[in-house]
Motif scaffolding. Sequence first.
Motif, mmCIF file in Angstrom:
data_model
loop_
_atom_site.group_PDB
_atom_site.id
_atom_site.type_symbol
_atom_site.label_atom_id
_atom_site.label_comp_id
_atom_site.label_asym_id
_atom_site.label_seq_id
_atom_site.Cartn_x
_atom_site.Cartn_y
_atom_site.Cartn_z
ATOM 1 N N ALA A 54 -4.135 -5.272 -40.683
ATOM 2 C CA ALA A 54 -3.393 -5.706 -39.486
ATOM 3 C C ALA A 54 -3.722 -4.825 -38.294
ATOM 4 C CB ALA A 54 -1.897 -5.688 -39.780
ATOM 5 N N ARG A 55 -3.813 -3.530 -38.519
ATOM 6 C CA ARG A 55 -4.125 -2.618 -37.422
ATOM 7 C C ARG A 55 -5.559 -2.814 -36.936
ATOM 8 N NH1 ARG A 55 -0.880 1.736 -36.593
ATOM 9 N NH2 ARG A 55 -2.677 3.058 -36.053
ATOM 10 N N ALA A 56 -6.474 -3.128 -37.868
ATOM 11 C CA ALA A 56 -7.860 -3.356 -37.472
ATOM 12 C C ALA A 56 -7.992 -4.616 -36.619
ATOM 13 C CB ALA A 56 -8.747 -3.454 -38.710
ATOM 14 N N GLN A 57 -7.220 -5.652 -36.955
ATOM 15 C CA GLN A 57 -7.252 -6.878 -36.164
ATOM 16 C C GLN A 57 -6.748 -6.645 -34.744
ATOM 17 O OE1 GLN A 57 -5.068 -9.847 -38.330
ATOM 18 N NE2 GLN A 57 -6.715 -10.187 -39.824
ATOM 19 N N GLU A 58 -5.807 -5.736 -34.613
ATOM 20 C CA GLU A 58 -5.273 -5.430 -33.286
ATOM 21 C C GLU A 58 -6.110 -4.397 -32.552
ATOM 22 O OE1 GLU A 58 -1.293 -4.201 -33.867
ATOM 23 O OE2 GLU A 58 -0.599 -6.137 -34.635
#
Length: 319
Positions: A54-58
């Motif tokens: 999730a953090r990588a997508q953001e």
Amino acid sequence: HTLESERWGAVEDLRVLAFDTATAFITALSTQQVLIAAQQRQARAQADMDDSAARAQEGLTSTNDVTRASLAVATAQTQVATAQGNLERAYLQLAYLIGRPVTGALVAPERTTSNARHGAWSPDEIARRAEERRPDVKSASEHTEALFEGAREPLYRLIPTLGLQASLRQTIDPGPTDTVTSGFASLTLTWTVFDAGIRNADRRTRLAQAISGSLDEHALRRSVASDIAIAVAQLRAARAVLEVSEQAVVTAQKNTDETTILYKQGLAKAIEVADANATRYDADVTLATAKLAMEQAYLNLRFGLGLGPVSDELPKVGN
């Protein structure tokens, strides 16, 4: 004496079986705890991977964090599979000893654990009582007595043998000249003056066997105090290791929580989270191993004392 030796030997066999079963039980219980620790690590690794993705997508972190988290999940899955296989094998070993299938989770023996953790023993005091209680010592003592009694038998061959034989005959349909009832009796005295040395050879052979059995009994009696002292020393060491392991688990849990918070704040790297989870898993496994070692040392002490794994009463055998 031979009969009593066999009876005490049967009691000892049942006692050994009980301790083998108890050891298999606590081993399976420890393996069960390791599986739970592996499953918890897998759950944490999966949560970390989801969070990293999730953090990588953001754009808050690199995709390398996701790769590291995926590797941690794969490692955790391997440990879960290994722990499940070990637990299944432990269940099968326990089932073989108790003679029935083992299903469901095992319940920890709280009384055994509490006694192992808090019990106090004086090796010199308990060793004296243990020697009088242990079935294997009683069996060895009776066996030695049987050997010495058997060694006396050749001496009795020096005594003359007195034999008495009698016969009575009665004719059902006697003739005119037949005797209706007849009989005889004989008394013989036999004394073997020379038997080519067989009697003396048997005496020496049996006496040597009796002395050998007596020495084995003496060695067994000496080992009682040694076994108890070793078990007490192992138990004390296991208690100390357990205390350190419990503290290590608390510290590892705190470290995992803190590292996870720092990672979410961008102040820690994914590899630090993975290391923290691995350290916590290692601490959980070490705790399970330390608890198993303490309970095993406690069982060794009870075995040395001549007791059962749970009850102080000895097993019963038939007449």
